[in-house]
Scaffold this active site. Structure first.
Site, PDB file in Angstrom:
ATOM      1  N   GLU A 114     -21.704 -33.827 -18.505  1.00 38.06           N
ATOM      2  CA  GLU A 114     -21.085 -34.949 -19.204  1.00 38.06           C
ATOM      3  C   GLU A 114     -20.106 -34.445 -20.252  1.00 38.06           C
ATOM      4  OE1 GLU A 114     -23.968 -37.545 -20.908  1.00 38.06           O
ATOM      5  OE2 GLU A 114     -25.147 -37.733 -19.070  1.00 38.06           O
ATOM      6  N   GLU A 181     -18.638 -43.915 -15.564  1.00 35.23           N
ATOM      7  CA  GLU A 181     -19.679 -44.881 -15.930  1.00 35.23           C
ATOM      8  C   GLU A 181     -19.205 -45.872 -16.987  1.00 35.23           C
ATOM      9  OE1 GLU A 181     -24.352 -45.027 -17.442  1.00 35.23           O
ATOM     10  OE2 GLU A 181     -23.425 -43.112 -16.900  1.00 35.23           O
TER      11      GLU A 181
END
EC number: 2.1.2.11
Length: 265
Positions: A114, A181
Site C-alpha cells: 500500500e 480502493e
C-alpha cells in the site's frame, strides 16, 4: 487445470474481459472459490479484522500472512495468489525484500504493498529480484490513522491528479498490478485507461479491469458496518455459497456489479 498467470491478466485487459477476485484465508474456502471459477485470490491483511477481531489491519504480522498464504495455496494450487505485506513490513527496501521472500516461499505469486510514489525504490528493488508486485492506491487501510477513518479518496482535483501520477509511477517502477480502493468512478476510469497493467477495483465502480471483494462482504457475513460498495451475493442465491460465488463472477464479467448504488461519485 492450468495455472493462472499475469500474462493472462494482461491479455484480459487488452481484450476488455473483466475478471472477479476474492480474498481467502484458508484452504477450504480457497478450494471452493477456485472450483466455482475464481482464478485470482488475495490473502488480505483484512484477516486482522475478519478473522482476528481487530478494528484495523495494523496488528497483522508477516507470520500471520505466511500462515494463511500457505493454507490458501494448498486449497487453490492453480490460482494466481496475491499476499498482502502487512503494516511496517516494507518500511525499507531491504525489509521489504526479506518479508516478500517469506511470503513467496509460503506460496504467493505476488505481494501487495500500500502506498504511492514513495514506494518506487522498494518496488524497483523487488522487481529486479524477481518478486512480482501489486500496488494499492486510494483508500489504503494501513493508513487509516492518517486518513482519519475509512473515507473515499481522490475527490478533490489535486488529490485525484496526485493519485493518477502515483499510479503511473508505480507502474514505471515495475508494479505488475494495481488495486484501487474507494475512489470516484471517474478517477478509476482515468487510472485504468492510463495504465497498461491491469487495475482491480474495490469501491471504484465497474470501469476497472477486475473487481475484488472481501469474502465476508460478498457472502453477507460481515459484522457491523457494511461498505457501500459491497453486495450480499449469498442473499441473492437462496443461501447457496457456490451459487453466490458464481453469481458474483457472472455479474462482474457482465459489468452488472458494481452497480451505481455501489459506486462513489
Amino acid at each position: 487445470m492450468k495455472t493462472t498467470t499475469m500474462s493472462q491478466l494482461r491479455q484480459w485487459k487488452q481484450e476488455k474481459r473483466k475478471f472477479a477476485t476474492l480474498t481467502a484465508y484458508d484452504a477450504s474456502f480457497a478450494q471452493l472459490f477456485a472450483e466455482q471459477g475464481i482464478q485470482v485470490l488475495l490473502v488480505g491483511d483484512s484477516l486482522g479484522m475478519t478473522l482476528q477481531g481487530f478494528d484495523s489491519t495494523l496488528p497483522v504480522t508477516v507470520a500471520d500472512m505466511a500462515y494463511h498464504t500457505r493454507a490458501v495455496r494448498r486449497g487453490a494450487p492453480h490460482c494466481l495468489l496475491l499476499a498482502d505485506m502487512p503494516f511496517m513490513s516494507y518500511a525499507t527496501p531491504e525489509l521489504a525484500f526479506t518479508h516478500a521472500a517469506e511470503l513467496m516461499r509460503a506460496g504467493a505469486n505476488m505481494v501487495k504493498l500500500e502506498g504511492g510514489s514513495w514506494l518506487c525504490d522498494t518496488i524497483r528493488m523487488l522487481a529486479e529480484r524477481a518478486v512480482p508486485v501489486c500496488g494499492h492506491l486510494g483508500l489504503t487501510p494501513q493508513s487509516v490513522n492518517i486518513f482519519g477513518g475509512y473515507k473515499v479518496q481522490g475527490r478533490e482535483e489535486v488529490a485525484a491528479n496526485q493519485l493518477l501520477q502515483d499510479a503511473i509511477a508505480l507502474e514505471q517502477a515495475g508494479a505488475q498490478l494495481l488495486v484501487l480502493e474507494c475512489v470516484p468512478v471517474e478517477l478509476a476510469q482515468r487510472v485504468t485507461e492510463e495504465l497498461t497493467i491491469p487495475v482491480i477495483g474495490i469501491g471504484a465502480g465497474n470501469v476497472t479491469d477486475g473487481q475484488i471483494l472481501v469474502m465476508h462482504d460478498a457472502l453477507g457475513i460481515t459484522g457491523g458496518h457494511t461498505p457501500k460498495f459491497s453486495k450480499n451475493f449469498l442473499a441473492h442465491s437462496a443461501g447457496d455459497i457456490r451459487a453466490a460465488i458464481k453469481l458474483y463472477i457472472e455479474e462482474v464479467e457482465g459489468g452488472i456489479y458494481p452497480a451505481e448504488e455501489h459506486t462513489f461519485q
